[in-house]
Each structure stands twice: as C-alpha cells, then as structure tokens.
Design an enzyme around this catalytic site. Structure first.
Site: not given
Ligand code: GDP
Length: 140
Positions: A102, A49, A91, A85, A112, A9, A57, A126
């Site tokens: 992370r 996304y 996350t 993963r 992250n 990222k 968010f 993707e």
């Molecule tokens: P991942 O699969 O672990 O990347 O997590 P998710 O698919 O749930 O979320 C996608 C991305 O959105 C994450 O990697 C973070 O960059 C962001 N994100 C997820 N949850 C939050 C949150 O609660 N707050 C904020 N600001 N960003 C979030």
C-alpha cells in the site's frame, strides 16, 4: 501451510500495477494457488463487503470495487493471513510502513491497491466467494 485471499483492486488493475504486486507477493514467499480477473457487479461487491454495509463509505467502496476489473488471488504460505496483512501495510497508505504494497502502490484510504483477508475464518469464506476447491491447485 495456510491459504488466504488477496484482491488486486481495480486501481491496481487500471494502473498496470497488478504484475508488480504479484511479483512482490511471490518475492515474499507466497505461492499463487488460484487467480481470476473479474469485474464485480454491485451485488457481488456489496455482498463481499457486507460487514461494512453500515459504514458511511460503503456506497463509495462498492462504486470503487465495481469501477473496473479486479484480480482475486488465492495465496499460500506459512502464516499466510497474518503475513499478507504485514506485506500489504495499513489500510491508509499514509500510515503504511515503508516497502509495503500500500505504501508503494496505493493512492488513498479507499483506492488502496489490495485486499487481504483479516482472519483464517474470513480467508476460508472469501476464498470460497471466488474459487471452488477444484480451481485451487493443491500443494504437492
Ligand atoms: P482493510 O482490511 O485494511 O482492507 O480495511 P477495512 O476492512 O477496514 O476496510 C475495507 C476497505 O474499505 C478498505 O480497504 C478501503 O478500500 C475502504 N475503506 C476503509 N476505511 C475507509 C474510509 O475511512 N474511507 C473510505 N472512503 N474507504 C475506506
């Protein structure tokens, strides 16, 4: 063998951690089959996304993902989706296991460090978002 998509990222790119994260992935047995440096537009980040478009968010996530270049990487390994993963960690880096990417490189739940596809079905979607099949080096 299975393929998955990682994105180093914009925080990883800006902080100079991209090379270290790639080395970490190679040390975990992943082979790099494709790699690009891209600066996503708002439309591209929003489309990537889209599943999160109703989340509070979402706007901030799109702003972060468009804040600078990022590095989509096509990775191959046995059990690549699940394996990535695990290597990424949770996350929220505060909840990520010791030694995960992370835990090592992420600042907070949004900044992250790395994205990884969450299922083989999403990995295929993707990978196609960033690479055409002719871009991906076939296993020999
Ligand atoms: P991942 O699969 O672990 O990347 O997590 P998710 O698919 O749930 O979320 C996608 C991305 O959105 C994450 O990697 C973070 O960059 C962001 N994100 C997820 N949850 C939050 C949150 O609660 N707050 C904020 N600001 N960003 C979030």
């Amino acid at each position: 063998m299975e393929q998955t998509l990682a994105i180093l990222k914009p925080d990883s790119y800006a902080n100079g951690n991209a090379g270290k994260i790639l080395a970490h992935l190679e040390a975990e047995g992943f082979t790099i089959r494709g790699l690009r440096v891209v600066h996503l537009t708002e439309a591209q980040a929003g489309a990537f996304y889209a599943v999160h478009s109703e989340r509070p968010f979402f706007g901030s996530l799109v702003e972060f993902m468009t804040s600078g270049p990022c590095i989509p990487v096509a990775l191959e390994r046995e059990n690549a989706v699940k394996g990535l993963r695990e290597v990424m960690g949770a996350t929220n880096p505060a909840e990520a296991a010791e030694g995960t990417i992370r835990k090592l490189y992420a600042a907070n739940i949004e900044n992250n460090a790395i994205h990884g596809s969450d299922s083989p079905e999403n990995a295929a979607i993707e990978l196609a978002f960033f690479f055409s099949s002719s871009d991906l080096i076939a296993a020999r």
